[in-house]
Write a protein that holds these residues in place. Structure first.
Motif, mmCIF file in Angstrom:
data_model
loop_
_atom_site.group_PDB
_atom_site.id
_atom_site.type_symbol
_atom_site.label_atom_id
_atom_site.label_comp_id
_atom_site.label_asym_id
_atom_site.label_seq_id
_atom_site.Cartn_x
_atom_site.Cartn_y
_atom_site.Cartn_z
ATOM 1 N N MET A 1 12.264 5.888 -4.499
ATOM 2 C CA MET A 1 11.497 5.770 -3.269
ATOM 3 C C MET A 1 10.148 6.474 -3.406
ATOM 4 N N SER A 2 9.174 6.040 -2.606
ATOM 5 C CA SER A 2 7.864 6.662 -2.602
ATOM 6 C C SER A 2 7.954 8.086 -2.074
ATOM 7 N N THR A 3 7.005 8.928 -2.464
ATOM 8 C CA THR A 3 6.950 10.289 -1.940
ATOM 9 C C THR A 3 6.185 10.349 -0.622
ATOM 10 N N ALA B 1 7.379 3.672 10.983
ATOM 11 C CA ALA B 1 7.269 2.309 11.509
ATOM 12 C C ALA B 1 8.166 2.091 12.707
ATOM 13 N N THR B 2 8.790 3.168 13.224
ATOM 14 C CA THR B 2 9.693 3.013 14.368
ATOM 15 C C THR B 2 8.999 2.541 15.650
ATOM 16 N N PRO B 3 7.676 2.757 15.831
ATOM 17 C CA PRO B 3 7.063 2.228 17.063
ATOM 18 C C PRO B 3 7.233 0.724 17.231
ATOM 19 N N LEU B 4 7.421 -0.003 16.129
ATOM 20 C CA LEU B 4 7.563 -1.454 16.235
ATOM 21 C C LEU B 4 8.862 -1.849 16.914
ATOM 22 N N PHE C 1 -0.883 -1.764 3.251
ATOM 23 C CA PHE C 1 -0.100 -1.221 2.139
ATOM 24 C C PHE C 1 0.626 -2.320 1.382
ATOM 25 N N GLY C 2 0.993 -3.379 2.097
ATOM 26 C CA GLY C 2 1.690 -4.482 1.441
ATOM 27 C C GLY C 2 0.839 -5.203 0.425
ATOM 28 N N ALA C 3 -0.474 -5.079 0.543
ATOM 29 C CA ALA C 3 -1.377 -5.715 -0.423
ATOM 30 C C ALA C 3 -1.580 -4.854 -1.664
ATOM 31 N N MET C 4 -1.023 -3.650 -1.669
ATOM 32 C CA MET C 4 -1.161 -2.749 -2.806
ATOM 33 C C MET C 4 0.005 -2.934 -3.777
ATOM 34 N N GLU C 5 -0.116 -2.293 -4.938
ATOM 35 C CA GLU C 5 0.972 -2.346 -5.906
ATOM 36 C C GLU C 5 2.221 -1.730 -5.289
ATOM 37 N N ALA C 6 3.381 -2.257 -5.653
ATOM 38 C CA ALA C 6 4.637 -1.830 -5.034
ATOM 39 C C ALA C 6 4.870 -0.335 -5.170
ATOM 40 N N GLU C 7 4.505 0.236 -6.316
ATOM 41 C CA GLU C 7 4.775 1.662 -6.526
ATOM 42 C C GLU C 7 3.884 2.556 -5.674
ATOM 43 N N ARG C 8 2.829 2.014 -5.083
ATOM 44 C CA ARG C 8 1.935 2.813 -4.259
ATOM 45 C C ARG C 8 2.245 2.681 -2.768
ATOM 46 N N ARG C 9 3.198 1.841 -2.425
ATOM 47 C CA ARG C 9 3.533 1.637 -1.012
ATOM 48 C C ARG C 9 4.418 2.764 -0.507
ATOM 49 N N PRO C 10 4.227 3.173 0.743
ATOM 50 C CA PRO C 10 5.085 4.227 1.294
ATOM 51 C C PRO C 10 6.463 3.682 1.644
ATOM 52 N N THR C 11 7.413 4.578 1.745
ATOM 53 C CA THR C 11 8.704 4.241 2.333
ATOM 54 C C THR C 11 8.522 4.168 3.844
ATOM 55 N N LEU C 12 9.150 3.198 4.476
ATOM 56 C CA LEU C 12 9.027 3.048 5.923
ATOM 57 C C LEU C 12 10.207 3.697 6.629
ATOM 58 N N LEU C 13 9.906 4.448 7.681
ATOM 59 C CA LEU C 13 10.950 4.966 8.554
ATOM 60 C C LEU C 13 11.156 3.943 9.660
ATOM 61 N N ARG D 1 13.304 -4.806 8.493
ATOM 62 C CA ARG D 1 12.519 -4.129 7.460
ATOM 63 C C ARG D 1 11.504 -5.099 6.886
ATOM 64 N N PRO D 2 10.219 -4.759 6.930
ATOM 65 C CA PRO D 2 9.210 -5.625 6.327
ATOM 66 C C PRO D 2 9.480 -5.824 4.837
ATOM 67 N N GLY D 3 9.301 -7.026 4.365
ATOM 68 C CA GLY D 3 9.551 -7.328 2.967
ATOM 69 C C GLY D 3 8.606 -6.573 2.041
ATOM 70 N N GLY D 4 9.130 -6.179 0.884
ATOM 71 C CA GLY D 4 8.308 -5.505 -0.107
ATOM 72 C C GLY D 4 8.251 -4.002 0.038
ATOM 73 N N PHE D 5 9.018 -3.435 0.971
ATOM 74 C CA PHE D 5 8.999 -1.995 1.206
ATOM 75 C C PHE D 5 10.409 -1.415 1.116
ATOM 76 N N ASP D 6 10.501 -0.204 0.572
ATOM 77 C CA ASP D 6 11.718 0.586 0.750
ATOM 78 C C ASP D 6 11.708 1.125 2.169
ATOM 79 N N ALA D 7 12.884 1.351 2.720
ATOM 80 C CA ALA D 7 12.959 1.833 4.099
ATOM 81 C C ALA D 7 14.136 2.784 4.259
ATOM 82 N N GLU D 8 13.965 3.716 5.166
ATOM 83 C CA GLU D 8 15.022 4.641 5.552
ATOM 84 C C GLU D 8 15.250 4.447 7.044
ATOM 85 N N SER D 9 16.475 4.178 7.428
ATOM 86 C CA SER D 9 16.762 3.924 8.842
ATOM 87 C C SER D 9 17.350 5.159 9.500
#
Length: 243
Positions: free
Chosen positions: A1-3, A8-11, A31-43, A50-58
């Motif tokens: 996961m990203s550091t 993203a909970t407001p959505l 962020f989705g237009a960036m390289e996968a390793e540079r994307r943040p993890t979404l809360l 969960r938006p595609g292309g992102f790791d997420a923590e629920s």
């Protein structure tokens, strides 16, 4: 996961239909237009898409429906964020964890600017405490992203934030939108937004009552039934119910 973690909970709340939701969607798209390793993890909230292309923590965050009683669940969610590594990007006033690894987006300090409308009066004690907590967290944040120079000035003067930790990051324009359903054939003025006092929704009603008779007012927003009915009563009082 990203550091880095982006809230993203407001959505999954009423914010999803309002300005904060627009900002969060824009951040995710960027962020989705960036390289996968540079994307943040979404809360995200449990059950939230969960938006595609992102790791997420629920996290568990039930809906809170009590009027003028601040939601206690952000404090519960926050406890699970204290010991994590990396930066947490706070995107809403309700969830700004304590600590110097927090980057907080600050949209405005409307309650501090107009306390008579938002923080004073009977039944507001809990809201005053909750807002004071938000200001305390802004002061402790590693970085505050203010969306305008005015917001930066308020963050420093009203919120007590260190000016060296506040950066102005203007919002990008929203993508082009199209109305859902039919558009009125006759001339109309569109009011899009909330009905809180600083939005001046009643001023729009007063203005349309003075305008020429063939112009209608179309109002859209994520309003409670109580506030919508208040606007309808005001429109009837101005003689503009049919407009």
């Amino acid at each position: 996961m990203s550091t880095a973690t982006l809230d993203a909970t407001p959505l999954a709340s009423a914010h999803g239909q309002r300005g904060i939701g627009t900002v969060v969607r824009g951040l995710i798209a960027g962020f989705g237009a960036m390289e996968a390793e540079r994307r943040p993890t979404l809360l995200i909230r449990r059950g939230q898409e969960r938006p595609g292309g992102f790791d997420a923590e629920s996290v568990r965050w039930p809906r809170w429906r009590l009027y003028r009683v601040p939601d206690p669940w952000p404090a519960v969610v926050e406890r699970g964020l204290h010991d994590r590594d990396g930066v947490f990007h706070a995107t809403q006033p309700a969830l700004v964890p304590r600590g110097e690894r927090v980057v907080a987006t600050c949209y405005d300090l409307i309650p501090a600017r107009f306390p008579r409308w938002y923080l004073h009066g009977p039944g507001r004690a809990a809201e005053r405490r909750a807002y004071g907590r938000f200001l305390e967290r802004l002061r402790a944040a590693r970085l505050v992203w203010a969306i305008s120079e005015e917001t930066k000035r308020d963050a420093v003067a009203l919120g007590g934030a260190d000016p060296g930790r506040v950066r102005v990051v203007p919002l990008a324009p929203a993508p082009e939108v199209a109305p859902e359903g039919e558009v009125p054939d006759e001339p109309y003025v569109l009011f899009a937004g909330g009905s809180e006092p600083h939005k001046n929704a009643t001023l729009a009603l007063e203005a349309i009552a003075l305008a020429r008779a063939d112009v209608r007012l179309v109002m859209v927003g994520a309003w409670s039934r109580r506030r919508a009915e208040r606007l309808r009563r005001r429109a009837r009082g101005l003689g503009g119910r049919d407009r």
